[in-house]
Design a protein around this motif. Structure first.
Motif, PDB file in Angstrom:
ATOM      1  N   ILE A  69      27.019  67.905   4.302  1.00 41.41           N
ATOM      2  CA  ILE A  69      27.572  67.068   5.597  1.00 41.41           C
ATOM      3  C   ILE A  69      29.273  66.759   5.433  1.00 41.41           C
ATOM      4  O   ILE A  69      29.347  66.273   4.496  1.00 41.41           O
ATOM      5  N   GLY A  70      29.836  67.230   6.526  1.00 40.30           N
ATOM      6  CA  GLY A  70      31.424  66.637   6.552  1.00 40.30           C
ATOM      7  C   GLY A  70      31.628  66.159   7.889  1.00 40.30           C
ATOM      8  O   GLY A  70      31.307  66.673   8.821  1.00 40.30           O
ATOM      9  N   ALA A  71      32.176  65.075   7.941  1.00 40.33           N
ATOM     10  CA  ALA A  71      32.689  64.361   9.253  1.00 40.33           C
ATOM     11  C   ALA A  71      33.975  63.778   9.129  1.00 40.33           C
ATOM     12  O   ALA A  71      34.257  63.368   8.035  1.00 40.33           O
ATOM     13  N   ILE A  72      34.647  63.464  10.136  1.00 40.01           N
ATOM     14  CA  ILE A  72      35.781  62.831  10.320  1.00 40.01           C
ATOM     15  C   ILE A  72      35.846  61.946  11.342  1.00 40.01           C
ATOM     16  O   ILE A  72      35.557  62.246  12.573  1.00 40.01           O
ATOM     17  N   LYS A  73      35.936  60.658  11.187  1.00 44.40           N
ATOM     18  CA  LYS A  73      36.010  59.579  12.154  1.00 44.40           C
ATOM     19  C   LYS A  73      37.337  59.353  12.647  1.00 44.40           C
ATOM     20  O   LYS A  73      38.317  59.129  11.938  1.00 44.40           O
ATOM     21  N   ILE A  74      37.519  59.556  13.998  1.00 42.97           N
ATOM     22  CA  ILE A  74      38.842  59.477  14.582  1.00 42.97           C
ATOM     23  C   ILE A  74      38.869  57.893  15.422  1.00 42.97           C
ATOM     24  O   ILE A  74      37.927  57.959  16.625  1.00 42.97           O
ATOM     25  N   ASN A  75      39.537  56.953  15.262  1.00 44.40           N
ATOM     26  CA  ASN A  75      39.479  55.816  15.832  1.00 44.40           C
ATOM     27  C   ASN A  75      40.441  55.607  17.111  1.00 44.40           C
ATOM     28  O   ASN A  75      40.111  55.163  18.015  1.00 44.40           O
ATOM     29  N   ASN A  76      41.374  56.448  17.052  1.00 38.63           N
ATOM     30  CA  ASN A  76      42.469  56.655  17.763  1.00 38.63           C
ATOM     31  C   ASN A  76      42.940  57.908  17.613  1.00 38.63           C
ATOM     32  O   ASN A  76      43.274  58.138  16.635  1.00 38.63           O
ATOM     33  N   ILE A  77      42.941  58.802  18.880  1.00 34.93           N
ATOM     34  CA  ILE A  77      43.389  60.182  18.558  1.00 34.93           C
ATOM     35  C   ILE A  77      44.872  60.352  18.395  1.00 34.93           C
ATOM     36  O   ILE A  77      45.357  61.127  17.694  1.00 34.93           O
ATOM     37  N   ASN A  78      45.769  59.356  18.361  1.00 30.87           N
ATOM     38  CA  ASN A  78      47.175  59.423  18.065  1.00 30.87           C
ATOM     39  C   ASN A  78      47.320  58.853  16.600  1.00 30.87           C
ATOM     40  O   ASN A  78      48.224  58.895  16.205  1.00 30.87           O
ATOM     41  N   ASP A  79      46.295  58.249  16.041  1.00 23.77           N
ATOM     42  CA  ASP A  79      46.525  57.709  14.543  1.00 23.77           C
ATOM     43  C   ASP A  79      46.653  59.110  13.520  1.00 23.77           C
ATOM     44  O   ASP A  79      45.903  59.912  14.049  1.00 23.77           O
ATOM     45  N   LYS A  80      47.575  59.069  12.738  1.00 23.25           N
ATOM     46  CA  LYS A  80      47.495  60.030  11.551  1.00 23.25           C
ATOM     47  C   LYS A  80      46.221  59.815  10.318  1.00 23.25           C
ATOM     48  O   LYS A  80      46.061  60.913   9.852  1.00 23.25           O
ATOM     49  N   GLU A  81      45.926  58.791  10.282  1.00 23.86           N
ATOM     50  CA  GLU A  81      44.968  58.526   9.140  1.00 23.86           C
ATOM     51  C   GLU A  81      43.546  58.481   9.647  1.00 23.86           C
ATOM     52  O   GLU A  81      43.323  57.634  10.631  1.00 23.86           O
ATOM     53  N   HIS A  82      42.571  59.169   9.256  1.00 22.35           N
ATOM     54  CA  HIS A  82      41.243  58.989   9.602  1.00 22.35           C
ATOM     55  C   HIS A  82      40.211  58.742   8.653  1.00 22.35           C
ATOM     56  O   HIS A  82      40.574  59.147   7.209  1.00 22.35           O
ATOM     57  N   GLN A  83      38.999  58.334   8.732  1.00 27.56           N
ATOM     58  CA  GLN A  83      38.217  58.127   7.620  1.00 27.56           C
ATOM     59  C   GLN A  83      37.398  59.433   7.802  1.00 27.56           C
ATOM     60  O   GLN A  83      37.012  60.225   8.519  1.00 27.56           O
ATOM     61  N   THR A  84      36.806  59.721   6.336  1.00 27.38           N
ATOM     62  CA  THR A  84      35.983  61.253   6.279  1.00 27.38           C
ATOM     63  C   THR A  84      34.670  60.771   5.561  1.00 27.38           C
ATOM     64  O   THR A  84      34.583  59.877   4.921  1.00 27.38           O
ATOM     65  N   PHE A  85      33.879  61.476   5.962  1.00 26.16           N
ATOM     66  CA  PHE A  85      32.534  61.361   5.254  1.00 26.16           C
ATOM     67  C   PHE A  85      31.890  62.867   4.721  1.00 26.16           C
ATOM     68  O   PHE A  85      32.292  63.782   5.421  1.00 26.16           O
ATOM     69  N   HIS A 117      17.489  62.024   2.446  1.00 28.40           N
ATOM     70  CA  HIS A 117      17.355  60.862   3.233  1.00 28.40           C
ATOM     71  C   HIS A 117      18.424  59.915   2.744  1.00 28.40           C
ATOM     72  O   HIS A 117      19.128  59.164   3.895  1.00 28.40           O
ATOM     73  N   GLU A 118      19.099  59.893   1.455  1.00 26.90           N
ATOM     74  CA  GLU A 118      20.329  59.083   1.295  1.00 26.90           C
ATOM     75  C   GLU A 118      21.492  59.537   2.182  1.00 26.90           C
ATOM     76  O   GLU A 118      22.155  58.619   2.642  1.00 26.90           O
ATOM     77  N   ALA A 119      21.536  60.790   2.125  1.00 22.63           N
ATOM     78  CA  ALA A 119      22.616  61.288   2.968  1.00 22.63           C
ATOM     79  C   ALA A 119      22.470  61.048   4.465  1.00 22.63           C
ATOM     80  O   ALA A 119      23.734  60.659   5.096  1.00 22.63           O
ATOM     81  N   LEU A 120      21.394  61.345   5.156  1.00 24.80           N
ATOM     82  CA  LEU A 120      21.156  60.852   6.592  1.00 24.80           C
ATOM     83  C   LEU A 120      21.251  59.514   6.712  1.00 24.80           C
ATOM     84  O   LEU A 120      21.801  58.968   7.780  1.00 24.80           O
ATOM     85  N   VAL A 121      21.091  58.524   5.788  1.00 23.31           N
ATOM     86  CA  VAL A 121      20.952  56.999   6.229  1.00 23.31           C
ATOM     87  C   VAL A 121      22.679  56.934   6.203  1.00 23.31           C
ATOM     88  O   VAL A 121      23.094  55.858   7.159  1.00 23.31           O
ATOM     89  N   SER A 122      23.202  57.235   5.275  1.00 20.46           N
ATOM     90  CA  SER A 122      24.889  56.839   5.109  1.00 20.46           C
ATOM     91  C   SER A 122      25.334  57.770   6.595  1.00 20.46           C
ATOM     92  O   SER A 122      26.296  57.076   7.167  1.00 20.46           O
ATOM     93  N   PHE A 123      25.111  58.687   6.986  1.00 16.72           N
ATOM     94  CA  PHE A 123      25.779  59.516   8.072  1.00 16.72           C
ATOM     95  C   PHE A 123      25.242  58.654   9.266  1.00 16.72           C
ATOM     96  O   PHE A 123      26.453  58.483  10.264  1.00 16.72           O
ATOM     97  N   ILE A 153      14.709  58.010  10.200  1.00 20.59           N
ATOM     98  CA  ILE A 153      15.954  57.261  10.480  1.00 20.59           C
ATOM     99  C   ILE A 153      16.363  57.281  11.846  1.00 20.59           C
ATOM    100  O   ILE A 153      16.300  58.349  12.417  1.00 20.59           O
ATOM    101  N   GLU A 154      16.788  56.032  12.350  1.00 23.98           N
ATOM    102  CA  GLU A 154      17.253  55.998  13.811  1.00 23.98           C
ATOM    103  C   GLU A 154      18.564  56.687  13.718  1.00 23.98           C
ATOM    104  O   GLU A 154      19.475  56.090  13.013  1.00 23.98           O
ATOM    105  N   PHE A 155      18.788  57.517  14.861  1.00 21.24           N
ATOM    106  CA  PHE A 155      20.103  58.006  14.830  1.00 21.24           C
ATOM    107  C   PHE A 155      20.282  58.078  16.435  1.00 21.24           C
ATOM    108  O   PHE A 155      19.770  58.617  17.168  1.00 21.24           O
TER     109      PHE A 155
END
Length: 217
Positions: A69-85, A117-123, A153-155
């Motif tokens: 699983i790979g994911a990138i969190k964009i809190n503001n589309i204009n920001d250059k730094e993003h969180q990754t999972f 299970h661990e991966a899905l809880v974290s995601f 797991i609740e999603f």
């Protein structure tokens, strides 16, 4: 009798070459007005969102496993730094050869991973109540939702945006809408294709490119 036959042949030739409606070569091509473009933009626009990509052992969510699983969190589309999972997920069986060849993922890569299970809880915590952007979103989210349910797991997400459908609207003339083909067309570096975090990066650039093009129409 011969005269009648000749007349019929002549009539058919006149119909075929002069009366019959010729096919419209442009009929299959989509065209969009400014109003259409704005509607598509509003439908797919989000200021904050999560770009998701997964790798699996096959296409059927009922019998195949999520391995990355790979994911990138964009809190503001204009920001250059993003969180990754990013996480690799252990499976009980050996990887099919075709998946190894496609992704470059090995059995030893998964041995160092965590449980499903661990991966899905974290995601689930990472993506909670957010907008999800994915290329062929029904596939990725279908696997995620199916396995979340299996693991109890609740999603919850607020909305799903599919860059596959968005690309078809923005580039109606293309023959292929695979992520790699779109990356080549736009000029995006594919990185390690068919790896979750790299494909998520490509999907992010594809998504923002499509929105920019829609804004300019």
């Amino acid at each position: 009798m011969e005269v009648v036959l000749v007349v019929l042949v002549v009539c058919y030739l006149i119909w075929y070459y002069f009366i019959r409606k010729k096919p419209n070569n442009t009929a299959s091509k989509k065209t969009y007005s400014d109003r259409d473009s704005k509607k598509i933009y509003r439908k797919n626009q989000a200021d904050s969102f999560i770009v998701l990509d997964i790798e699996t052992t096959g296409l059927k969510q009922e019998t195949c496993k999520i391995i990355e699983i790979g994911a990138i969190k964009i809190n503001n589309i204009n920001d250059k730094e993003h969180q990754t999972f990013h996480t690799m997920i252990k499976i009980d069986n050996k990887l099919p050869k075709k998946i190894k060849d496609l992704t470059g993922i090995t059995d030893s890569d998964l041995e160092d991973g965590i449980t499903l299970h661990e991966a899905l809880v974290s995601f689930s915590e990472f993506a909670k109540d957010n907008v999800i952007v994915a290329h062929n979103a029904p596939f990725d989210l279908g696997f995620i939702r199916h396995n979340m349910k299996q693991e109890g797991i609740e999603f919850s997400i607020s909305k799903a945006i599919d860059t596959l459908e968005l690309s078809r609207d923005v580039f109606p003339h293309l023959k292929s809408y695979k992520l790699g083909a779109l990356a080549d067309y736009i000029g995006i570096d594919k990185g390690n294709a068919h790896r979750a975090i790299d494909d998520a990066k490509v999907t992010l650039l594809l998504y923002t490119t499509c929105l920019e093009l829609l804004k300019k129409k």
